[in-house]
Design an enzyme around this catalytic site. Structure first.
Site, PDB file in Angstrom:
ATOM      1  N   LYS A 216       0.824  -1.217   0.000  1.00  0.00           N
ATOM      2  CA  LYS A 216       0.000   0.000   0.000  1.00  0.00           C
ATOM      3  C   LYS A 216       0.856   1.264   0.000  1.00  0.00           C
ATOM      4  CE  LYS A 216      -4.333  -2.043   0.945  1.00  0.00           C
ATOM      5  NZ  LYS A 216      -5.308  -2.535   1.896  1.00  0.00           N
ATOM      6  N   ARG A 252      -3.177 -10.220   4.711  1.00  0.00           N
ATOM      7  CA  ARG A 252      -3.606 -10.256   3.305  1.00  0.00           C
ATOM      8  C   ARG A 252      -2.478  -9.655   2.470  1.00  0.00           C
ATOM      9  NH1 ARG A 252      -6.023  -7.050  -0.501  1.00  0.00           N
ATOM     10  NH2 ARG A 252      -7.622  -8.031  -1.804  1.00  0.00           N
TER      11      ARG A 252
HETATM   12  N1  HH2 Z   1      -7.365  -4.123   0.532  1.00  0.00           N
HETATM   13  C1  HH2 Z   1      -7.715  -4.102  -0.770  1.00  0.00           C
HETATM   14  C2  HH2 Z   1      -8.798  -4.868  -1.236  1.00  0.00           C
HETATM   15  N2  HH2 Z   1      -9.505  -5.648  -0.394  1.00  0.00           N
HETATM   16  N3  HH2 Z   1      -9.861  -6.499   1.783  1.00  0.00           N
HETATM   17  C3  HH2 Z   1      -9.533  -6.547   3.073  1.00  0.00           C
HETATM   18  N4  HH2 Z   1     -10.221  -7.325   3.920  1.00  0.00           N
HETATM   19  N5  HH2 Z   1      -8.485  -5.798   3.584  1.00  0.00           N
HETATM   20  C4  HH2 Z   1      -7.746  -4.977   2.789  1.00  0.00           C
HETATM   21  O1  HH2 Z   1      -6.829  -4.302   3.312  1.00  0.00           O
HETATM   22  C5  HH2 Z   1      -8.068  -4.914   1.394  1.00  0.00           C
HETATM   23  C6  HH2 Z   1      -9.156  -5.696   0.918  1.00  0.00           C
HETATM   24  C7  HH2 Z   1      -6.919  -3.276  -1.723  1.00  0.00           C
HETATM   25  O2  HH2 Z   1      -5.810  -4.004  -2.190  1.00  0.00           O
HETATM   26  P1  HH2 Z   1      -5.778  -4.762  -3.584  1.00  0.00           P
HETATM   27  O3  HH2 Z   1      -6.809  -5.850  -3.624  1.00  0.00           O
HETATM   28  O4  HH2 Z   1      -4.393  -5.211  -3.895  1.00  0.00           O
HETATM   29  O5  HH2 Z   1      -6.100  -3.624  -4.629  1.00  0.00           O
HETATM   30  P2  HH2 Z   1      -7.368  -3.222  -5.489  1.00  0.00           P
HETATM   31  O6  HH2 Z   1      -8.484  -2.906  -4.569  1.00  0.00           O
HETATM   32  O7  HH2 Z   1      -6.887  -2.035  -6.271  1.00  0.00           O
HETATM   33  O8  HH2 Z   1      -7.718  -4.397  -6.370  1.00  0.00           O
END
Ligand code: HH2
Length: 271
Positions: A216, A252
């Site tokens: 992040k 995660r």
């Molecule tokens: N962060 C993201 C998405 N889903 N779910 C939980 N429970 N906790 C988190 O911190 C979280 C999440 C964002 O990260 P990422 O999936 O890599 O990115 P994007 O939303 O751009 O697909």
């Protein structure tokens, strides 16, 4: 009956992130092709992930939502091929969750904590799946504009406690629920780190805590780039180990091998 979430996910457990999206902040497009997504998921499981979290909608700062049909088009071919492997579905939409549960999803990861789609609680309640309730201030399109709290940790603890009660009132067994403060979802760099520093104020709620600090932008900003949109693997691992030490159960992450190895060493040293 499924086992409790604590039995299924001993501390620390790693959740691998598989974004079937063209626009995620951390791996834009890498797993947009279903075959690539399945290969990434299988590699993460081989590397020691307890579960892989498959999502078809980016929630990065500034992201627009996608339709139910588009989200299904993205994730269903991946979930079909993952049948039998441990996967969760990262969605706020009841229809997407329903399809994923039919295909064997073990956990529903809802970044809106059941505030997005009024039908989602019922879908989860009708299954025996686990549920992750995450905090977000605002919505992805605007959430990083000017996040404000009087006290970030106590406000998020109160929010998660209220959403946990709402989920239980909606028929979802408490033993199946985990909580996530939502690193980067309407929080400043300092607020994100304060949430990890004071994680004990979230673990007292009695549910396993999930932390997603991986890659992040706060990590890149911490290291001196005010315009960073991502953080490094090394910084991610550092934050994950600190979160584990403060009581997090599920981490995660995008880089599974590095986190599994670091957490194994941390666990041996701290146990
Ligand atoms: N962060 C993201 C998405 N889903 N779910 C939980 N429970 N906790 C988190 O911190 C979280 C999440 C964002 O990260 P990422 O999936 O890599 O990115 P994007 O939303 O751009 O697909």
């Amino acid at each position: 009956m499924r086992q409790s979430i604590e039995q299924r996910f001993p501390r620390p457990s790693v959740m691998g992130v598989v974004n079937v999206t063209p626009d995620s902040f951390s791996d834009a497009g890498l797993n947009f092709d279903p075959d690539d997504a399945v290969a990434s998921a299988r590699r993460m499981l081989d590397e020691g992930a307890a579960i892989v979290d498959v999502g078809g909608e980016s929630t990065r700062p500034g992201a627009e939502g996608v339709s139910v049909d588009e989200e299904l088009r993205r994730v269903v071919p991946v979930l079909e091929q993952l049948a039998g492997a441990p996967f969760s579905i990262d969605t706020s939409k009841a229809e997407v969750a329903r399809r994923a549960l039919d295909l064997g999803a073990e956990l529903v990861n809802d970044v809106t904590a059941l505030r997005g789609d009024p039908a989602l609680a019922e879908v989860v309640a009708a299954s025996d799946a686990y549920l992750c309730l995450m905090h977000m201030q605002g919505e992805p399109r605007t959430m990083q504009a000017d996040p404000r709290y009087d006290d970030v940790v106590s406000e998020i603890a109160a929010f998660l406690e209220e959403r946990l009660a709402a989920a239980v009132a909606g028929g979802i067994a408490e033993e199946r629920i985990c909580l996530d403060p939502g690193i980067g979802f309407g929080k400043t760099v300092e607020q994100n780190f304060e949430l990890v520093r004071r994680l004990d104020e979230l673990t007292v709620l009695g549910r396993p805590v999930v932390i997603g600090f991986s890659r992040k932008s706060s990590l890149g900003k911490l290291l001196g780039d005010p315009h960073a949109t991502t953080g490094s693997v090394a910084a991610s691992v550092g934050a994950a180990v600190a979160a584990y030490e403060r009581g997090a159960t599920i981490l995660r992450v995008h880089d599974v091998r590095e986190h599994v190895e670091a957490l194994a060493a941390a666990q041996a040293a701290l146990a």
